[in-house]
Design an enzyme around this catalytic site. Structure first.
Site, PDB file in Angstrom:
ATOM      1  N   LYS A   1     -74.770 -22.151  39.615  1.00 35.14           N
ATOM      2  CA  LYS A   1     -74.386 -21.756  38.302  1.00 35.14           C
ATOM      3  C   LYS A   1     -75.725 -20.693  37.613  1.00 35.14           C
ATOM      4  O   LYS A   1     -75.486 -19.899  37.112  1.00 35.14           O
ATOM      5  CB  LYS A   1     -73.946 -22.679  37.258  1.00 35.14           C
ATOM      6  CG  LYS A   1     -74.893 -23.794  36.999  1.00 35.14           C
ATOM      7  CD  LYS A   1     -75.970 -23.520  35.836  1.00 35.14           C
ATOM      8  CE  LYS A   1     -76.835 -24.411  35.477  1.00 35.14           C
ATOM      9  NZ  LYS A   1     -76.446 -25.329  34.265  1.00 35.14           N
TER      10      LYS A   1
ATOM     11  N   ARG B   1     -81.411 -20.121  29.645  1.00 35.00           N
ATOM     12  CA  ARG B   1     -82.916 -19.333  29.832  1.00 35.00           C
ATOM     13  C   ARG B   1     -82.513 -18.230  31.115  1.00 35.00           C
ATOM     14  O   ARG B   1     -83.115 -17.156  31.010  1.00 35.00           O
ATOM     15  CB  ARG B   1     -84.002 -20.291  30.249  1.00 35.00           C
ATOM     16  CG  ARG B   1     -83.943 -20.907  31.472  1.00 35.00           C
ATOM     17  CD  ARG B   1     -84.929 -21.849  31.663  1.00 35.00           C
ATOM     18  NE  ARG B   1     -85.136 -22.945  30.584  1.00 35.00           N
ATOM     19  CZ  ARG B   1     -85.665 -23.883  30.607  1.00 35.00           C
ATOM     20  NH1 ARG B   1     -86.576 -24.317  31.767  1.00 35.00           N
ATOM     21  NH2 ARG B   1     -85.639 -25.011  29.755  1.00 35.00           N
ATOM     22  N   ASN B   2     -81.897 -18.609  32.029  1.00 36.34           N
ATOM     23  CA  ASN B   2     -81.695 -17.843  33.332  1.00 36.34           C
ATOM     24  C   ASN B   2     -80.762 -16.378  32.813  1.00 36.34           C
ATOM     25  O   ASN B   2     -81.421 -15.261  32.971  1.00 36.34           O
ATOM     26  CB  ASN B   2     -80.693 -18.531  34.313  1.00 36.34           C
ATOM     27  CG  ASN B   2     -81.641 -19.611  34.934  1.00 36.34           C
ATOM     28  OD1 ASN B   2     -82.396 -19.221  35.844  1.00 36.34           O
ATOM     29  ND2 ASN B   2     -81.459 -20.901  34.608  1.00 36.34           N
TER      30      ASN B   2
ATOM     31  N   LYS C   1     -90.607 -22.436  34.541  1.00 34.93           N
ATOM     32  CA  LYS C   1     -90.106 -21.485  35.519  1.00 34.93           C
ATOM     33  C   LYS C   1     -88.412 -21.429  35.514  1.00 34.93           C
ATOM     34  O   LYS C   1     -87.836 -22.402  34.957  1.00 34.93           O
ATOM     35  CB  LYS C   1     -90.408 -22.316  37.174  1.00 34.93           C
ATOM     36  CG  LYS C   1     -92.063 -22.040  37.328  1.00 34.93           C
ATOM     37  CD  LYS C   1     -92.410 -20.740  37.455  1.00 34.93           C
ATOM     38  CE  LYS C   1     -93.872 -20.793  37.939  1.00 34.93           C
ATOM     39  NZ  LYS C   1     -94.346 -19.086  38.075  1.00 34.93           N
TER      40      LYS C   1
ATOM     41  N   GLN D   1     -84.982 -21.458  37.128  1.00 35.41           N
ATOM     42  CA  GLN D   1     -84.467 -22.204  38.156  1.00 35.41           C
ATOM     43  C   GLN D   1     -83.368 -21.062  39.065  1.00 35.41           C
ATOM     44  O   GLN D   1     -83.459 -21.250  40.188  1.00 35.41           O
ATOM     45  CB  GLN D   1     -83.563 -23.546  37.886  1.00 35.41           C
ATOM     46  CG  GLN D   1     -83.217 -24.216  38.863  1.00 35.41           C
ATOM     47  CD  GLN D   1     -84.459 -24.945  39.563  1.00 35.41           C
ATOM     48  OE1 GLN D   1     -85.394 -25.350  38.733  1.00 35.41           O
ATOM     49  NE2 GLN D   1     -84.760 -24.826  40.808  1.00 35.41           N
TER      50      GLN D   1
END
Length: 255
Positions: free
Chosen positions: A119, A183-184, A210, A212
């Site tokens: 996802k 965040r992505n 970071k 993912q």
């Protein structure tokens, strides 16, 4: 009962210490770790990595539509425990279930875990759409195609993946919330606007944490290229091309 929630890159140094302390005996584990690894060109589940490094410990997984800041505000959400051992799945449900944190269970570790990992890749595509100023129709298409490719990837590489898994909180619900928040999506929007590299955006927007989705996109690309499957997964392939190969973000709608 042991809960694993850390970047999976740290498992190799952490698990042996737990085993050496004697904590692994008669324990069951729950993984909240989102991501995949690969070996010999094939994907490897993080839960299987934990199982092997913990001397065969049974490992369930927890994935779902529960963005952290909303959970912290005690807003209602759901999550899914994917289990291989029904007794252990029930135990995790009993431990975690709460009026504002509803826990469902399903006998499908691989499907549940892959939903949680893939996802984040789809969310990059949704973020590209947002950065380009595309509307809800375009994002809906990305979500639909992303779900379709997630199902295909899971069933292609792992046996016993259930159709019902993708309608649980770990599946469609988590995909939707991640493609509209998180965040992505946020960093992918900034990337599409040309506001910096992934490393620069992690530093300025995530305080050095970071992403993912970018890590998982690289891992998925390794698997697809090793198996010659890029054309079978056009969205996953295009997201990687935009993120790391200089392809224009506008090409996201050329699928």
């Amino acid at each position: 009962m042991l809960v694993f929630v850390m970047p999976h890159q740290f498992l190799a140094r952490t698990c042996p210490k737990i085993v050496d302390c004697g904590l692994a005996k008669e324990c069951r584990a729950l993984s909240l770790i989102k991501g995949i690894e690969f070996e010999d060109g094939s994907p490897v589940l993080i839960s299987n990595m934990i199982k092997e490094q913990m001397n065969g410990m049974d490992v369930s997984v927890l994935m779902g539509a529960n963005v952290a800041n909303e959970v912290a505000r005690d807003e209602f959400c759901e999550s899914t425990v994917g289990y291989g051992n029904a007794e252990h799945g029930k135990a995790w449900q009993m431990l975690l279930h709460y009026p504002t944190f509803q826990i469902g269970t399903i006998n499908d570790v691989a499907g549940t875990e892959l939903c949680g990992a893939l996802k984040n890749v789809v969310a990059l595509g949704a973020g590209f759409c947002d950065g380009l100023g595309f509307g809800g129709n375009s994002k809906a298409a990305i979500i639909r195609i992303g779900l379709k490719e997630t199902i295909k990837f899971a069933k292609m590489f792992f046996k016993g993946v259930l159709d019902d898994t993708f309608l649980e909180s770990c599946g469609l619900a988590d995909l939707v919330t991640t493609c509209f928040g998180g965040r992505n999506r946020k960093c992918a929007e900034a990337f599409a606007k040309g506001e910096g590299s992934w490393e620069e955006l992690e530093k300025s927007m995530l305080n050095g944490q970071k992403l993912q989705g970018t890590i998982t996109s690289k891992d998925v690309s390794v698997v697809l290229k090793a198996k010659g499957l890029e054309k079978d997964f056009p969205l996953f392939t295009r997201i990687h091309e935009i993120a790391f190969e200089g392809r224009a973000p506008e090409s996201i709608i050329e699928l």
